[in-house]
Design a protein around this motif. Structure first.
Motif, PDB file in Angstrom:
ATOM      1  N   PHE A 357      33.883  40.947  46.933  1.00 15.31           N
ATOM      2  CA  PHE A 357      33.101  42.136  46.688  1.00 15.31           C
ATOM      3  C   PHE A 357      33.294  42.562  45.316  1.00 15.31           C
ATOM      4  CE2 PHE A 357      36.954  43.943  48.252  1.00 15.31           C
ATOM      5  CZ  PHE A 357      37.242  45.002  47.219  1.00 15.31           C
ATOM      6  N   ARG A 358      32.526  43.403  44.818  1.00 16.72           N
ATOM      7  CA  ARG A 358      32.805  43.878  43.325  1.00 16.72           C
ATOM      8  C   ARG A 358      32.376  45.353  43.212  1.00 16.72           C
ATOM      9  NH1 ARG A 358      34.630  39.597  43.216  1.00 16.72           N
ATOM     10  NH2 ARG A 358      34.308  37.756  41.669  1.00 16.72           N
ATOM     11  N   TYR A 359      32.839  46.214  42.386  1.00 18.43           N
ATOM     12  CA  TYR A 359      32.278  47.471  42.177  1.00 18.43           C
ATOM     13  C   TYR A 359      32.481  47.698  40.701  1.00 18.43           C
ATOM     14  CZ  TYR A 359      32.722  52.693  41.890  1.00 18.43           C
ATOM     15  OH  TYR A 359      32.387  53.827  41.670  1.00 18.43           O
ATOM     16  N   LEU A 360      31.515  48.226  40.191  1.00 14.02           N
ATOM     17  CA  LEU A 360      31.084  48.600  38.884  1.00 14.02           C
ATOM     18  C   LEU A 360      31.835  49.735  38.277  1.00 14.02           C
ATOM     19  CD1 LEU A 360      29.352  47.751  36.280  1.00 14.02           C
ATOM     20  CD2 LEU A 360      27.704  49.429  37.022  1.00 14.02           C
ATOM     21  N   GLY A 370      36.915  43.426  41.226  1.00 17.33           N
ATOM     22  CA  GLY A 370      36.784  43.456  42.701  1.00 17.33           C
ATOM     23  C   GLY A 370      37.887  42.221  43.401  1.00 17.33           C
ATOM     24  N   VAL A 371      37.484  41.749  44.563  1.00 16.72           N
ATOM     25  CA  VAL A 371      38.247  40.843  45.594  1.00 16.72           C
ATOM     26  C   VAL A 371      37.661  39.632  45.692  1.00 16.72           C
ATOM     27  CG1 VAL A 371      39.781  40.683  47.330  1.00 16.72           C
ATOM     28  CG2 VAL A 371      39.925  42.625  46.096  1.00 16.72           C
ATOM     29  N   ASP A 372      38.347  38.393  45.765  1.00 19.60           N
ATOM     30  CA  ASP A 372      37.842  37.303  46.389  1.00 19.60           C
ATOM     31  C   ASP A 372      38.676  36.706  47.571  1.00 19.60           C
ATOM     32  OD1 ASP A 372      35.210  37.230  45.020  1.00 19.60           O
ATOM     33  OD2 ASP A 372      36.160  35.910  43.289  1.00 19.60           O
ATOM     34  N   ILE A 373      38.188  36.250  48.402  1.00 21.28           N
ATOM     35  CA  ILE A 373      39.062  35.600  49.468  1.00 21.28           C
ATOM     36  C   ILE A 373      38.434  33.923  49.663  1.00 21.28           C
ATOM     37  CG2 ILE A 373      40.152  35.374  51.935  1.00 21.28           C
ATOM     38  CD1 ILE A 373      39.753  38.381  52.146  1.00 21.28           C
ATOM     39  N   PHE A 382      43.899  34.634  47.921  1.00 21.13           N
ATOM     40  CA  PHE A 382      43.293  36.089  47.703  1.00 21.13           C
ATOM     41  C   PHE A 382      43.503  36.316  46.112  1.00 21.13           C
ATOM     42  CE2 PHE A 382      44.296  40.527  46.905  1.00 21.13           C
ATOM     43  CZ  PHE A 382      43.574  41.260  47.850  1.00 21.13           C
ATOM     44  N   TYR A 383      42.301  36.731  45.353  1.00 24.66           N
ATOM     45  CA  TYR A 383      42.589  36.872  44.185  1.00 24.66           C
ATOM     46  C   TYR A 383      41.647  38.276  43.939  1.00 24.66           C
ATOM     47  CZ  TYR A 383      42.198  31.767  44.313  1.00 24.66           C
ATOM     48  OH  TYR A 383      42.686  30.500  44.484  1.00 24.66           O
ATOM     49  N   ILE A 384      42.379  38.906  42.776  1.00 27.61           N
ATOM     50  CA  ILE A 384      41.753  40.183  42.231  1.00 27.61           C
ATOM     51  C   ILE A 384      41.174  39.626  40.921  1.00 27.61           C
ATOM     52  CG2 ILE A 384      42.269  42.433  41.159  1.00 27.61           C
ATOM     53  CD1 ILE A 384      44.506  42.673  43.247  1.00 27.61           C
ATOM     54  N   GLN A 385      39.759  40.198  40.790  1.00 24.94           N
ATOM     55  CA  GLN A 385      38.757  39.616  39.799  1.00 24.94           C
ATOM     56  C   GLN A 385      38.518  40.916  38.847  1.00 24.94           C
ATOM     57  OE1 GLN A 385      38.522  36.750  39.513  1.00 24.94           O
ATOM     58  NE2 GLN A 385      38.001  35.363  41.021  1.00 24.94           N
ATOM     59  N   ALA A 386      38.627  40.557  37.583  1.00 21.69           N
ATOM     60  CA  ALA A 386      38.273  41.815  36.806  1.00 21.69           C
ATOM     61  C   ALA A 386      37.220  40.922  35.583  1.00 21.69           C
ATOM     62  CB  ALA A 386      39.324  42.161  35.802  1.00 21.69           C
ATOM     63  N   GLY A 387      35.942  41.590  35.446  1.00 22.73           N
ATOM     64  CA  GLY A 387      35.010  41.201  34.577  1.00 22.73           C
ATOM     65  C   GLY A 387      34.379  39.940  35.249  1.00 22.73           C
ATOM     66  N   SER A 388      33.932  38.936  34.293  1.00 24.02           N
ATOM     67  CA  SER A 388      33.111  37.737  34.823  1.00 24.02           C
ATOM     68  C   SER A 388      34.025  36.855  35.732  1.00 24.02           C
ATOM     69  CB  SER A 388      32.570  37.053  33.676  1.00 24.02           C
ATOM     70  OG  SER A 388      31.898  35.818  34.253  1.00 24.02           O
ATOM     71  N   THR A 389      33.599  36.542  36.902  1.00 31.43           N
ATOM     72  CA  THR A 389      34.162  35.552  37.622  1.00 31.43           C
ATOM     73  C   THR A 389      34.473  34.317  36.776  1.00 31.43           C
ATOM     74  OG1 THR A 389      33.151  36.521  39.671  1.00 31.43           O
ATOM     75  CG2 THR A 389      34.201  34.232  40.100  1.00 31.43           C
ATOM     76  N   TRP A 390      33.457  33.790  36.326  1.00 31.61           N
ATOM     77  CA  TRP A 390      33.804  32.438  35.576  1.00 31.61           C
ATOM     78  C   TRP A 390      33.872  32.745  34.038  1.00 31.61           C
ATOM     79  CZ3 TRP A 390      28.807  31.199  38.634  1.00 31.61           C
ATOM     80  CH2 TRP A 390      29.061  30.722  39.731  1.00 31.61           C
TER      81      TRP A 390
END
Length: 390
Positions: A357-360, A370-373, A382-390
């Motif tokens: 999921f992502r939150y603006l 947001g977070v990716d599993i 488990f990953y905490i993502q900031a900005g573009s995933t790629w």
């Protein structure tokens, strides 16, 4: 003082009121009344976005990391008000550090620049750390079980590109520098049939090996927002030469192709596809350090788990917008690693899949967190993502 408790209570109420006022003014979006860090990041001196991370990367184990992201706007940008289209800040600075349970630690400084109305772009990173990674192959030979290697030293990467006038094309240069002292993380008994690999490893242990390279890049970019794209395309082709003439202890060529594709299917759904191919080509008789060959780079797959002189992957992600702030994601990917590009079609497939999921968090910049599993062939991460995933 006759009423110290009353004074303390009054002080607490004033402080609480000031905090609430600050939060309402700088951390709340006046358009929708939701949590948003745009004004804090753009108007408060030294305001930054803290990004805490619980590291669950299978290659290094569990750990903690924290980074601060600073957005630097020009005087002209500070006067702008954004509605709909995200503002691209002139400069972004990243400072961070962290460590994991297997002894890995590191700290670093990064800077990203979009200069002269986005006609010049810069990306640079300086890092120093001690990284403990499990390697499943050495010198292009598969091992019966993983061997843990310690890699200590600095890492420097820089990229500077210039837009071809009135186009979406960029051309520029690349620089990469590493000076790594390699160590054996734990004792490892090599079978007699792997004596050449054992000799190769012993020749590299406790020695400083420098890899220094210069190269060029060609890019095509129509992304609507580099920090969080929802539509457009980004294609890049890189070439770096590592050579003794520029201070490298090993000589080889590195090629990379990356293609990012984003489509806004409708008001609710977005589709993204990533394609990537990395290849190293060593000079005759050159034996590359174990950390040089590329690996399958997918969420849920440990770094260096599937590694060879050619590695590639394709990944697809579908996003669903719950509202203007929240979105849900599902993704899957496939990768391969082969000793030669010509063997790529016969290589083993590596699959991964996951949800997120992502939150603006900063509407002004279109910046999300947001977070990716993700689940790979062997493990879940488990990953905490900031900005573009790629």
């Amino acid at each position: 003082m006759k009423h110290p408790y009353a004074f303390a209570l009054l002080l607490g109420l004033v402080s609480s009121s000031a905090s609430a006022s600050f939060f309402e003014e700088y951390m709340t979006d006046p358009e929708d009344g939701k949590l948003d860090a745009s004004r804090y990041l753009s108007e408060v001196p030294l305001g930054f976005l803290p990004v805490p991370s619980i590291i669950t990367e299978p290659a290094v184990g569990y750990g903690l990391a924290v980074a601060g992201i600073f957005f630097h706007e020009s005087e002209e940008q500070r006067k702008q008000r954004t509605s709909g289209k995200a503002l691209l800040p002139n400069n972004i600075t990243i400072i961070g550090g962290g460590g994991t349970e297997n002894g890995t630690w590191g700290s670093g400084l990064g800077h990203i620049g979009f200069w002269r109305d986005d006609t010049i772009r810069y990306k640079g990173f300086l890092m120093y750390g001690s990284i403990n990674l499990d390697f499943y192959s050495l010198d292009s030979v598969e091992l019966p079980r993983a061997v843990e290697l310690e890699m200590d030293g600095p890492f420097v990467f820089q990229k500077l590109t210039f837009r071809i006038p009135d186009s979406h094309f960029f051309v520029g240069g690349l620089q990469l520098y590493r000076k790594v002292e390699l160590g054996l993380g734990e004792s490892y008994e090599f079978p007699s049939r792997l004596d050449p690999v054992k000799d190769f490893l012993q020749d590299n242990i406790q020695n400083d090996v420098t890899t220094s390279g210069l190269g060029f890049t060609v890019e095509y970019d129509t992304l609507n927002n580099p920090l969080n794209p929802e539509k457009g395309f980004s294609y890049s082709a890189n070439y770096i030469r590592f050579d003794e003439a520029i201070g490298s202890d090993v000589e080889y060529d590195n090629y990379r192709f990356v293609g990012l594709n984003y489509w806004q299917l409708n008001d609710k759904f977005n589709l993204g596809i990533r394609m990537q191919l990395d290849v190293v080509d060593a000079d005759d008789g050159e034996r590359l350090p174990p950390y040089v060959p590329p690996f399958v780079d997918l969420r849920g797959v440990p770094k260096s788990r599937y590694q060879a002189e050619a590695a590639g992957e394709a990944e697809i992600q579908l996003d669903y917008k719950l509202d203007t702030r929240w979105k849900l994601s599902t993704f899957t990917g496939m990768g391969r690693a082969a000793d030669k590009v010509s063997d790529f079609s016969d290589a083993e497939n590596v699959y991964s899949y996951g949800v997120g999921f992502r939150y603006l968090i900063a509407r002004r910049y279109g910046f999300s967190m947001g977070v990716d599993i993700a689940r790979g062939p062997e493990e879940t991460a488990f990953y905490i993502q900031a900005g573009s995933t790629w």
